[in-house]
Design a protein around this motif. Structure first.
Motif, mmCIF file in Angstrom:
data_model
loop_
_atom_site.group_PDB
_atom_site.id
_atom_site.type_symbol
_atom_site.label_atom_id
_atom_site.label_comp_id
_atom_site.label_asym_id
_atom_site.label_seq_id
_atom_site.Cartn_x
_atom_site.Cartn_y
_atom_site.Cartn_z
ATOM 1 N N TYR A 25 0.840 -1.199 0.000
ATOM 2 C CA TYR A 25 0.000 0.000 0.000
ATOM 3 C C TYR A 25 0.880 1.256 0.000
ATOM 4 N N LYS A 26 0.617 2.157 -0.919
ATOM 5 C CA LYS A 26 1.359 3.415 -1.109
ATOM 6 C C LYS A 26 2.738 3.222 -1.735
ATOM 7 N N SER A 27 3.096 1.991 -2.069
ATOM 8 C CA SER A 27 4.369 1.752 -2.775
ATOM 9 C C SER A 27 4.073 1.728 -4.274
ATOM 10 N N THR A 28 4.366 2.829 -4.933
ATOM 11 C CA THR A 28 4.007 2.952 -6.340
ATOM 12 C C THR A 28 5.230 3.243 -7.202
ATOM 13 N N GLU A 29 4.996 3.242 -8.516
ATOM 14 C CA GLU A 29 6.030 3.580 -9.500
ATOM 15 C C GLU A 29 7.289 2.744 -9.272
ATOM 16 N N GLN A 30 8.458 3.351 -9.532
ATOM 17 C CA GLN A 30 9.707 2.601 -9.432
ATOM 18 C C GLN A 30 10.026 2.199 -7.999
ATOM 19 N N GLU A 31 9.634 3.040 -7.044
ATOM 20 C CA GLU A 31 9.868 2.726 -5.628
ATOM 21 C C GLU A 31 9.178 1.421 -5.242
ATOM 22 N N GLY A 32 7.956 1.248 -5.735
ATOM 23 C CA GLY A 32 7.222 0.025 -5.442
ATOM 24 C C GLY A 32 7.860 -1.187 -6.083
ATOM 25 N N ALA A 33 8.281 -1.036 -7.346
ATOM 26 C CA ALA A 33 8.932 -2.149 -8.049
ATOM 27 C C ALA A 33 10.223 -2.540 -7.340
ATOM 28 N N VAL A 52 -6.983 -1.072 -6.009
ATOM 29 C CA VAL A 52 -7.129 0.305 -5.548
ATOM 30 C C VAL A 52 -5.797 0.942 -5.140
ATOM 31 N N TYR A 53 -4.753 0.135 -4.949
ATOM 32 C CA TYR A 53 -3.446 0.691 -4.599
ATOM 33 C C TYR A 53 -2.770 1.368 -5.788
ATOM 34 N N LYS A 54 -3.270 1.087 -6.988
ATOM 35 C CA LYS A 54 -2.717 1.679 -8.215
ATOM 36 C C LYS A 54 -1.239 1.352 -8.406
ATOM 37 N N ASN A 55 -0.840 0.153 -7.999
ATOM 38 C CA ASN A 55 0.583 -0.210 -8.136
ATOM 39 C C ASN A 55 0.794 -1.627 -8.665
ATOM 40 N N GLU A 56 -0.256 -2.225 -9.210
ATOM 41 C CA GLU A 56 -0.120 -3.606 -9.688
ATOM 42 C C GLU A 56 0.948 -3.713 -10.775
ATOM 43 N N GLU A 57 1.028 -2.728 -11.635
ATOM 44 C CA GLU A 57 2.039 -2.761 -12.682
ATOM 45 C C GLU A 57 3.444 -2.737 -12.082
ATOM 46 N N SER A 240 6.443 -1.498 3.581
ATOM 47 C CA SER A 240 7.599 -0.614 3.636
ATOM 48 C C SER A 240 8.297 -0.596 2.290
ATOM 49 N N SER A 241 8.901 0.547 1.982
ATOM 50 C CA SER A 241 9.779 0.650 0.815
ATOM 51 C C SER A 241 11.230 0.763 1.262
ATOM 52 N N SER A 242 11.450 0.819 2.577
ATOM 53 C CA SER A 242 12.795 0.939 3.139
ATOM 54 C C SER A 242 13.473 -0.430 3.201
ATOM 55 N N LYS A 243 14.651 -0.533 2.621
ATOM 56 C CA LYS A 243 15.367 -1.808 2.638
ATOM 57 C C LYS A 243 15.650 -2.257 4.069
#
Length: 288
Positions: A25-33, A52-57, A240-243
């Motif tokens: 959730y909220k992890s989108t675009e390149q950050e999410g990938a 609804v998270y808009k990050n499936e891609e 989280s997006s933090s490693k």
């Protein structure tokens, strides 16, 4: 102790679900990938997303970039509550499949139940939606089907027409709000519980009891909360997006809470409740 990277729960359909997954959730675009790719390379095998998270891609790109074989990954997505119904569910599922760029989804959930406030016949809407998921599962497009934010009243109504009992119910579950009666009901039907908002929207960090327990074990408050969840045999999905946090969140089995500590956390007063109620959405209760 067991390595939680390999810890799994058996679902009522014979499939398995890792005990710890990555919430996106909220992890989108390149950050999410990047977060998905990193998590998979560090041992995560459960990835949780939703339309609804808009990050499936982005999630799909992260899976591909990781190099981890697709069959080793348990990928979850969800049908949004504005798209309930037989035809709509099938249509939206195929959109998710295309965005994720995969041939099948391991676990597909109805994100929120239809309710009397938003549907003239909420029971029929949920039944029709579920029938679509059952058919997609029979076709091999979905491995396991489940629900999210379903209360007992929604499940009991669904059981009257369902051919397949939901394998999972993903609900709000954290210290201060963990819905024990609903958990008990689901477990009676061998429906595995998944926890969303495991850190109570950050409210856990100010709690004195959790601070004391964290100090005792020389662990973070976050890890104490996540450990409490998995000791309930509930799947946890820290996002989280933090490693650094992704590394810490999967390593939960280097300590164990006592029965007394589990009970103390169980009995904490309400805190961090989102205000989201499945019987009246889309309204939000205002929380102090």
């Amino acid at each position: 102790m067991n390595n939680n990277k390999t810890m799994k729960l058996l679902l009522n359909d014979g499939n398995y679900l890792p005990l710890v997954g990555l919430g996106t959730y909220k992890s989108t675009e390149q950050e999410g990938a990047d977060a998905v790719e990193y998590a998979l390379r560090k041992g995560y095998r459960l990835i949780d997303t939703a339309a609804v998270y808009k990050n499936e891609e982005a999630v799909g790109k992260g899976i591909k970039a990781s190099g981890i074989p697709r069959e080793e990954i348990v990928l979850t997505s969800k049908l949004w509550r504005d798209c309930l119904g037989y035809k709509s569910a099938k249509k939206e599922f195929h959109k998710s499949l295309e965005r994720l760029n995969v041939d099948y989804i391991d676990l597909y959930l109805v994100h929120w139940p239809a309710n009397a406030k938003n549907y003239n016949n909420w029971k029929q809407t949920n039944a029709d939606t579920w029938r679509a998921l059952e058919e997609l599962q029979a076709e091999g497009k979905i491995r396991s089907i489940g629900v999210s934010n379903f209360w007992q009243e929604h499940l009991e109504a669904l059981f009257k027409t369902a051919r397949v009992i939901p394998a999972v119910n993903q609900i709000e579950f954290h210290p201060g709000y963990w819905q024990p009666e609903l958990v008990k009901f689901c477990q009676a039907y061998k429906i595995v519980i998944e926890a969303w908002s495991p850190l109570a929207r950050g409210r856990v960090f100010d709690n004195e009891l959790l601070q004391q327990i964290a100090k005792k074990y020389k662990q973070s408050i976050a890890k104490v909360c996540l450990r409490w969840i998995v000791q309930h045999q509930v799947v946890v999905l820290p996002k989280s997006s933090s490693k650094q946090r992704i590394d810490k969140n999967i390593n939960l089995f280097d300590f164990e809470l006592s029965e007394e500590e589990m009970t103390q956390i169980d009995n904490l007063p309400e805190m961090g409740f989102s205000g989201e109620l499945p019987n009246i959405w889309p309204d939000r209760l205002q929380q102090a």
